[in-house]
Motif scaffolding. Structure first.
Motif, mmCIF file in Angstrom:
data_model
loop_
_atom_site.group_PDB
_atom_site.id
_atom_site.type_symbol
_atom_site.label_atom_id
_atom_site.label_comp_id
_atom_site.label_asym_id
_atom_site.label_seq_id
_atom_site.Cartn_x
_atom_site.Cartn_y
_atom_site.Cartn_z
ATOM 1 N N LYS A 274 5.471 10.998 -16.507
ATOM 2 C CA LYS A 274 4.073 11.449 -16.316
ATOM 3 C C LYS A 274 3.690 11.508 -14.833
ATOM 4 C CE LYS A 274 -0.640 9.845 -17.445
ATOM 5 N NZ LYS A 274 -0.991 8.978 -16.317
ATOM 6 N N ILE A 275 4.133 10.510 -14.055
ATOM 7 C CA ILE A 275 3.719 10.478 -12.646
ATOM 8 C C ILE A 275 4.712 11.189 -11.716
ATOM 9 C CG2 ILE A 275 2.457 8.318 -13.010
ATOM 10 C CD1 ILE A 275 4.688 6.906 -11.328
ATOM 11 N N GLY A 276 5.805 11.701 -12.302
ATOM 12 C CA GLY A 276 6.765 12.447 -11.488
ATOM 13 C C GLY A 276 7.771 11.588 -10.735
ATOM 14 N N ALA A 277 8.039 10.373 -11.260
ATOM 15 C CA ALA A 277 9.096 9.536 -10.661
ATOM 16 C C ALA A 277 10.453 10.085 -11.094
ATOM 17 C CB ALA A 277 8.937 8.088 -11.111
ATOM 18 N N ASP A 278 11.494 9.770 -10.325
ATOM 19 C CA ASP A 278 12.834 10.273 -10.654
ATOM 20 C C ASP A 278 13.558 9.413 -11.673
ATOM 21 O OD1 ASP A 278 13.045 12.512 -8.655
ATOM 22 O OD2 ASP A 278 12.617 10.846 -7.314
ATOM 23 N N VAL B 21 3.344 8.112 -5.275
ATOM 24 C CA VAL B 21 4.099 9.370 -5.436
ATOM 25 C C VAL B 21 3.318 10.521 -4.794
ATOM 26 C CG1 VAL B 21 4.968 11.059 -7.110
ATOM 27 C CG2 VAL B 21 5.353 8.622 -7.500
ATOM 28 N N GLN B 22 1.991 10.540 -5.025
ATOM 29 C CA GLN B 22 1.145 11.595 -4.429
ATOM 30 C C GLN B 22 1.127 11.478 -2.902
ATOM 31 O OE1 GLN B 22 0.104 14.113 -6.143
ATOM 32 N NE2 GLN B 22 0.701 13.202 -8.095
ATOM 33 N N ALA C 45 0.839 -1.205 0.000
ATOM 34 C CA ALA C 45 0.000 0.000 0.000
ATOM 35 C C ALA C 45 0.873 1.254 0.000
ATOM 36 C CB ALA C 45 -0.904 -0.003 1.227
ATOM 37 N N PRO C 46 0.348 2.364 -0.556
ATOM 38 C CA PRO C 46 1.123 3.620 -0.574
ATOM 39 C C PRO C 46 1.651 4.027 0.805
ATOM 40 C CG PRO C 46 -0.779 3.830 -2.005
ATOM 41 C CD PRO C 46 -0.913 2.493 -1.322
ATOM 42 N N ASP C 47 0.835 3.831 1.866
ATOM 43 C CA ASP C 47 1.292 4.277 3.189
ATOM 44 C C ASP C 47 2.484 3.463 3.700
ATOM 45 O OD1 ASP C 47 -0.161 2.007 3.694
ATOM 46 O OD2 ASP C 47 -1.481 2.866 5.213
ATOM 47 N N ASN D 270 -1.247 2.655 -9.126
ATOM 48 C CA ASN D 270 -0.883 2.768 -7.710
ATOM 49 C C ASN D 270 0.521 3.337 -7.514
ATOM 50 O OD1 ASN D 270 -3.296 1.950 -6.423
ATOM 51 N ND2 ASN D 270 -2.881 -0.164 -6.997
ATOM 52 N N MET D 271 1.318 3.342 -8.584
ATOM 53 C CA MET D 271 2.618 4.014 -8.511
ATOM 54 C C MET D 271 2.395 5.522 -8.364
ATOM 55 S SD MET D 271 4.791 1.969 -11.424
ATOM 56 C CE MET D 271 5.616 0.423 -10.999
#
Length: 208
Positions: free
Chosen positions: A186-190, A158-159, A126-128, A153-154
């Motif tokens: 697009k999702i702001g990954a590095d 990030v959000q 999960a994101p958390d 979910n990636m």
């Protein structure tokens, strides 16, 4: 004693010989850091390069990584005693809804073989849980997905890192069969890693 045989045994994926070689090197008075660097890490770098050149395939890379881990298992207490610092702390996991782990496991092994401390969060993460890993000192978050349906979910993760005020203090890289550089942008990954070998290189670039 030199470390050439140990190096070759890692490349060949001979786990019992790797364990014996690490023990022999320690008994010969070679420092744990040198065994790690000149034996295990150097061998895994060659394995990664040969994979990229099409000389080795995933099964061979997996066997070499397992052999390296067998040696690392013996070496770890000595590295801790010598206070050898990890190259960085990486938390890695397959995103929520996705239960595939072969690629993620290989990336984790390759990173560990390159001197990183790897915190493997498992699958269906999960994101958390990624947020918690960042709060607990991970400098790099690695996310994997094998299904187009779970890739979103990636972005959610990030959000979540942004919402927790952690996005500036942690680097994020993503990978998996359907994942592309465009999607990472697009999702702001590095970063985006197409395979386990390039994941190690990406880690060096992002936190090395």
């Amino acid at each position: 004693m030199d470390l050439k045989k140990l190096y070759q045994d890692v490349v060949d994926g001979n786990a019992p010989e790797v364990q014996a070689g690490v023990k022999a090197a320690l008994e010969a008075g070679i420092g744990a850091e040198e065994i790690l660097g000149s034996g295990l890490i150097a061998a895994m770098a060659e394995v990664g390069q040969r994979y990229e050149e099409g000389d080795l395939f995933v099964p061979e890379m997996l066997i070499a990584a397992r052999a390296m881990q067998a040696g690392l298992h013996i070496l770890k207490p000595y590295l801790a005693k010598d206070d050898v610092k990890a190259a960085g702390i990486v938390a890695i996991g397959t995103v929520k809804g996705d239960l595939h782990d072969i690629g993620k496991n290989l990336v984790a092994m390759m990173l560990e073989g390159s001197g990183y401390e790897v915190r493997d969060l498992g699958v269906d993460v999960a994101p958390d849980a990624f947020v918690k890993a960042a709060q607990e000192g991970a400098q790099l978050i690695g996310m994997s997905a094998l299904l187009t349906t779970t890739m979103s979910n990636m972005e959610v993760t990030v959000q979540a890192l942004k919402a927790a005020g952690l996005r500036d203090s942690v680097k994020v890289f993503i990978g998996g069969a359907p994942v592309t550089q465009d999607y990472a942008d697009k999702i702001g990954a590095d970063g985006f890693a197409a395979d386990a070998s390039s994941a190690t290189r990406m880690a060096h670039q992002l936190i090395g």
